[in-house]
Design an enzyme around this catalytic site. Sequence first.
Site, PDB file in Angstrom:
ATOM      1  N   GLU A  53      -4.486   3.285   6.597  1.00  0.00           N
ATOM      2  CA  GLU A  53      -4.177   3.169   5.163  1.00  0.00           C
ATOM      3  C   GLU A  53      -4.729   4.405   4.463  1.00  0.00           C
ATOM      4  O   GLU A  53      -4.142   4.929   3.511  1.00  0.00           O
ATOM      5  CB  GLU A  53      -4.832   1.906   4.596  1.00  0.00           C
ATOM      6  N   ARG A 108       0.798  -1.228   0.000  1.00  0.00           N
ATOM      7  CA  ARG A 108       0.000   0.000   0.000  1.00  0.00           C
ATOM      8  C   ARG A 108       0.836   1.287   0.000  1.00  0.00           C
ATOM      9  O   ARG A 108       0.422   2.289   0.588  1.00  0.00           O
ATOM     10  CB  ARG A 108      -0.958   0.024   1.196  1.00  0.00           C
ATOM     11  N   CYS A 133     -10.628  -0.072   3.094  1.00  0.00           N
ATOM     12  CA  CYS A 133     -10.092  -0.427   4.417  1.00  0.00           C
ATOM     13  C   CYS A 133      -9.448   0.794   5.036  1.00  0.00           C
ATOM     14  O   CYS A 133      -8.674   1.509   4.395  1.00  0.00           O
ATOM     15  CB  CYS A 133      -9.083  -1.568   4.306  1.00  0.00           C
TER      16      CYS A 133
HETATM   17  P1  FAD Z   1      -7.042   9.026  -4.071  1.00  0.00           P
HETATM   18  O1  FAD Z   1      -7.843   8.458  -2.962  1.00  0.00           O
HETATM   19  O2  FAD Z   1      -7.586  10.206  -4.769  1.00  0.00           O
HETATM   20  O3  FAD Z   1      -5.566   9.361  -3.536  1.00  0.00           O
HETATM   21  C1  FAD Z   1      -4.851   8.407  -2.783  1.00  0.00           C
HETATM   22  C2  FAD Z   1      -3.375   8.803  -2.782  1.00  0.00           C
HETATM   23  O4  FAD Z   1      -2.875   8.696  -4.104  1.00  0.00           O
HETATM   24  C3  FAD Z   1      -3.141  10.263  -2.373  1.00  0.00           C
HETATM   25  O5  FAD Z   1      -1.898  10.335  -1.713  1.00  0.00           O
HETATM   26  C4  FAD Z   1      -3.023  10.984  -3.677  1.00  0.00           C
HETATM   27  O6  FAD Z   1      -2.259  12.174  -3.589  1.00  0.00           O
HETATM   28  C5  FAD Z   1      -2.295   9.934  -4.496  1.00  0.00           C
HETATM   29  N1  FAD Z   1      -2.497  10.115  -5.926  1.00  0.00           N
HETATM   30  C6  FAD Z   1      -3.643  10.052  -6.634  1.00  0.00           C
HETATM   31  N2  FAD Z   1      -3.390  10.253  -7.950  1.00  0.00           N
HETATM   32  C7  FAD Z   1      -2.054  10.449  -8.049  1.00  0.00           C
HETATM   33  C8  FAD Z   1      -1.176  10.720  -9.133  1.00  0.00           C
HETATM   34  N3  FAD Z   1      -1.604  10.847 -10.395  1.00  0.00           N
HETATM   35  N4  FAD Z   1       0.148  10.870  -8.863  1.00  0.00           N
HETATM   36  C9  FAD Z   1       0.627  10.758  -7.605  1.00  0.00           C
HETATM   37  N5  FAD Z   1      -0.155  10.515  -6.544  1.00  0.00           N
HETATM   38  C10 FAD Z   1      -1.481  10.353  -6.768  1.00  0.00           C
HETATM   39  N6  FAD Z   1      -7.563  -0.300  -2.190  1.00  0.00           N
HETATM   40  C11 FAD Z   1      -6.844  -1.417  -2.409  1.00  0.00           C
HETATM   41  O7  FAD Z   1      -5.607  -1.361  -2.460  1.00  0.00           O
HETATM   42  N7  FAD Z   1      -7.457  -2.622  -2.580  1.00  0.00           N
HETATM   43  C12 FAD Z   1      -8.797  -2.765  -2.544  1.00  0.00           C
HETATM   44  O8  FAD Z   1      -9.291  -3.876  -2.693  1.00  0.00           O
HETATM   45  C13 FAD Z   1      -9.581  -1.600  -2.332  1.00  0.00           C
HETATM   46  N8  FAD Z   1     -10.933  -1.694  -2.292  1.00  0.00           N
HETATM   47  C14 FAD Z   1     -11.662  -0.567  -2.059  1.00  0.00           C
HETATM   48  C15 FAD Z   1     -13.057  -0.669  -2.030  1.00  0.00           C
HETATM   49  C16 FAD Z   1     -13.828   0.460  -1.797  1.00  0.00           C
HETATM   50  C17 FAD Z   1     -15.326   0.349  -1.736  1.00  0.00           C
HETATM   51  C18 FAD Z   1     -13.206   1.726  -1.622  1.00  0.00           C
HETATM   52  C19 FAD Z   1     -14.030   2.972  -1.410  1.00  0.00           C
HETATM   53  C20 FAD Z   1     -11.827   1.837  -1.663  1.00  0.00           C
HETATM   54  C21 FAD Z   1     -11.039   0.682  -1.867  1.00  0.00           C
HETATM   55  N9  FAD Z   1      -9.643   0.758  -1.911  1.00  0.00           N
HETATM   56  C22 FAD Z   1      -8.911  -0.376  -2.147  1.00  0.00           C
HETATM   57  C23 FAD Z   1      -8.948   2.037  -1.649  1.00  0.00           C
HETATM   58  C24 FAD Z   1      -8.690   2.880  -2.915  1.00  0.00           C
HETATM   59  O9  FAD Z   1      -9.657   2.593  -3.929  1.00  0.00           O
HETATM   60  C25 FAD Z   1      -7.291   2.659  -3.482  1.00  0.00           C
HETATM   61  O10 FAD Z   1      -6.288   3.036  -2.554  1.00  0.00           O
HETATM   62  C26 FAD Z   1      -7.072   3.449  -4.775  1.00  0.00           C
HETATM   63  O11 FAD Z   1      -5.857   3.047  -5.354  1.00  0.00           O
HETATM   64  C27 FAD Z   1      -7.026   4.962  -4.556  1.00  0.00           C
HETATM   65  O12 FAD Z   1      -7.065   5.591  -5.825  1.00  0.00           O
HETATM   66  P2  FAD Z   1      -7.692   7.040  -6.012  1.00  0.00           P
HETATM   67  O13 FAD Z   1      -7.531   7.427  -7.431  1.00  0.00           O
HETATM   68  O14 FAD Z   1      -9.059   7.096  -5.479  1.00  0.00           O
HETATM   69  O15 FAD Z   1      -6.692   7.885  -5.121  1.00  0.00           O
HETATM   70  N1  EPU Z   2     -12.505 -10.787   8.817  1.00  0.00           N
HETATM   71  C1  EPU Z   2     -13.228 -10.891   9.967  1.00  0.00           C
HETATM   72  N2  EPU Z   2     -14.104  -9.875  10.252  1.00  0.00           N
HETATM   73  C2  EPU Z   2     -14.266  -8.807   9.458  1.00  0.00           C
HETATM   74  C3  EPU Z   2     -13.520  -8.711   8.278  1.00  0.00           C
HETATM   75  C4  EPU Z   2     -12.628  -9.719   7.977  1.00  0.00           C
HETATM   76  O1  EPU Z   2     -13.097 -11.848  10.731  1.00  0.00           O
HETATM   77  O2  EPU Z   2     -15.080  -7.925   9.793  1.00  0.00           O
HETATM   78  C5  EPU Z   2     -11.591 -11.895   8.478  1.00  0.00           C
HETATM   79  C6  EPU Z   2     -12.063 -12.651   7.227  1.00  0.00           C
HETATM   80  O3  EPU Z   2     -12.995 -13.641   7.563  1.00  0.00           O
HETATM   81  C7  EPU Z   2     -10.763 -13.222   6.681  1.00  0.00           C
HETATM   82  C8  EPU Z   2      -9.737 -12.156   7.090  1.00  0.00           C
HETATM   83  O4  EPU Z   2     -10.319 -11.386   8.133  1.00  0.00           O
HETATM   84  O5  EPU Z   2     -10.443 -14.413   7.343  1.00  0.00           O
HETATM   85  C9  EPU Z   2      -9.342 -11.251   5.911  1.00  0.00           C
HETATM   86  O6  EPU Z   2     -10.528 -10.591   5.443  1.00  0.00           O
HETATM   87  P1  EPU Z   2     -10.733 -10.224   3.891  1.00  0.00           P
HETATM   88  O7  EPU Z   2     -10.570 -11.458   3.071  1.00  0.00           O
HETATM   89  O8  EPU Z   2     -12.017  -9.459   3.796  1.00  0.00           O
HETATM   90  O9  EPU Z   2      -9.500  -9.341   3.538  1.00  0.00           O
HETATM   91  P2  EPU Z   2      -8.849  -8.115   4.299  1.00  0.00           P
HETATM   92  O10 EPU Z   2      -7.471  -8.519   4.726  1.00  0.00           O
HETATM   93  O11 EPU Z   2      -9.748  -7.581   5.335  1.00  0.00           O
HETATM   94  C10 EPU Z   2      -7.674  -7.126   2.187  1.00  0.00           C
HETATM   95  C11 EPU Z   2      -7.423  -5.726   1.700  1.00  0.00           C
HETATM   96  C12 EPU Z   2      -8.603  -5.253   0.879  1.00  0.00           C
HETATM   97  C13 EPU Z   2      -8.861  -6.210  -0.285  1.00  0.00           C
HETATM   98  C14 EPU Z   2      -9.134  -7.602   0.291  1.00  0.00           C
HETATM   99  C15 EPU Z   2      -9.361  -8.650  -0.790  1.00  0.00           C
HETATM  100  C16 EPU Z   2      -6.057  -4.571   3.343  1.00  0.00           C
HETATM  101  C17 EPU Z   2      -6.040  -3.599   4.477  1.00  0.00           C
HETATM  102  N3  EPU Z   2      -7.253  -4.841   2.835  1.00  0.00           N
HETATM  103  O12 EPU Z   2      -8.756  -7.047   3.109  1.00  0.00           O
HETATM  104  O13 EPU Z   2      -8.253  -3.980   0.338  1.00  0.00           O
HETATM  105  O14 EPU Z   2      -9.978  -5.790  -1.039  1.00  0.00           O
HETATM  106  O15 EPU Z   2      -7.988  -8.005   1.099  1.00  0.00           O
HETATM  107  O16 EPU Z   2      -8.156  -9.045  -1.307  1.00  0.00           O
HETATM  108  O17 EPU Z   2      -5.004  -5.034   2.928  1.00  0.00           O
HETATM  109  C18 EPU Z   2      -8.246  -1.653   0.844  1.00  0.00           C
HETATM  110  O18 EPU Z   2      -7.026  -1.738   0.876  1.00  0.00           O
HETATM  111  O19 EPU Z   2      -8.868  -0.565   0.996  1.00  0.00           O
HETATM  112  C19 EPU Z   2      -9.037  -2.867   0.636  1.00  0.00           C
HETATM  113  C20 EPU Z   2     -10.360  -2.887   0.668  1.00  0.00           C
END
Ligand code: FAD
Ligand code: EPU
Length: 324
Positions: A317, A199, A247
């Site tokens: 994060e 991240r 997250c």
């Molecule tokens: P922003 O939120 O706008 O910015 C985040 C950071 O990136 C800031 O520091 C910003 O300055 C920087 N940034 C943005 N654009 C640029 C650029 N062009 N150059 C340099 N820096 C830049 N994240 C995961 O990793 N895995 C997931 O599974 C995941 N699932 C999500 C699910 C939901 C429902 C939500 C709401 C979020 C989730 N996220 C997840 C978090 C988020 O979507 C990611 O971190 C994503 O990469 C952020 O991109 P953004 O364009 O929205 O960046």
């Molecule tokens: N769990 C619980 N309770 C909860 C949530 C999760 O017990 O409320 C347990 C699940 O049952 C599982 C474990 O925790 O055994 C991991 O949960 P999950 O598979 O949902 O993945 P996570 O580690 O919580 C990460 C990333 C997500 C990404 C998912 C899928 C981080 C901080 N989060 O979640 O990324 O979508 O894996 O790969 O690394 C994000 O970064 O914003 C984000 C959403």
Amino acid sequence: MTCPHDILPLAHPPAVGYDRAGREVLAAALRARLSAEAVVRVDEPLARRTTLRVGGPADWWVAPASEADLAELLRFCSAHALPWRVLGRGSNLLVRDGGVRGVVVSLSHPYWSRVRVQGEEIHAGAGALVKTVAAAASQHELGGLEFFEGIPGSVGGALRMNAGAFQSWTFAVLDRLRWMQPDGAIEERPAADVPAQYRSCPPLARAVALGAVFRGRREAPEVIRARMAAYSARRRQTQPREPSAGCLFKNPAALPAGRLIEELGLKGAAVGGARVSEIHGNFIVTRPGARARDVLELLERVRAEAQARRGIRLEPEVEIWGED
Ligand code: FAD
Ligand code: EPU
């Protein structure tokens, strides 16, 4: 070319403290330097530009329409000692209620969202959605990028955050990237030469990612589609649909943050319009009327309980911008 100081007096106060009239003067000076397609706004609300839907305005919100515009903008910021930040899709951001001092750079102009497939390479502008990258890869029978499908961010945000899911991450599928330094200079590097970790991609903290080339692997379309469908289904089952920033905390080494928060009995805990999701403990969700301060107070409560009861230090994060 006019020097910025020909437009604004040298004695102009620093970025913090411009009044509305001063912000308008500076915006006019900036507009005069950028192309007609660029957009410069004063006091632009950011709540609607983030997925958490909370927070105050940016002093200046600027959408450059080309790399030349962006370079000019960064030089202008430097000449006027204006702090700047890049906003992607705002899906990993918590903007405080008092908003952000300085310039918020947005790559929302269509110039930045081009996606093109060439052989096994997917070329994408920093403003493109990673979902669009995943869809383009799938259409061209290129596998490996399916994990992008449910991430609601831009390519720039994914590079900066090294976004990942389902045992993959941005730098695992990245071939090379380009970025602009604060002085307007452009660099292009192979992904292998750029440090990235869980991240985070630290070199992008003070640069603007411009675009990336991802690499897919040839695979049968039905295999790609099945993987994407499985990831989507898993997200629907395990992650909330309400407004959030994904997250909240990075997973600590000991156990996933979501499980920890569940074990602490904090699911459903609420402050004002913010609530720890009952579906996933590591998501704070908001309802209309929520304030950034509700989210922050709840975040601090979760952190304090994790520290006090389990001795675990949770690291956010989500990025926190601005002031109260
Ligand atoms: P922003 O939120 O706008 O910015 C985040 C950071 O990136 C800031 O520091 C910003 O300055 C920087 N940034 C943005 N654009 C640029 C650029 N062009 N150059 C340099 N820096 C830049 N994240 C995961 O990793 N895995 C997931 O599974 C995941 N699932 C999500 C699910 C939901 C429902 C939500 C709401 C979020 C989730 N996220 C997840 C978090 C988020 O979507 C990611 O971190 C994503 O990469 C952020 O991109 P953004 O364009 O929205 O960046
Ligand atoms: N769990 C619980 N309770 C909860 C949530 C999760 O017990 O409320 C347990 C699940 O049952 C599982 C474990 O925790 O055994 C991991 O949960 P999950 O598979 O949902 O993945 P996570 O580690 O919580 C990460 C990333 C997500 C990404 C998912 C899928 C981080 C901080 N989060 O979640 O990324 O979508 O894996 O790969 O690394 C994000 O970064 O914003 C984000 C959403």
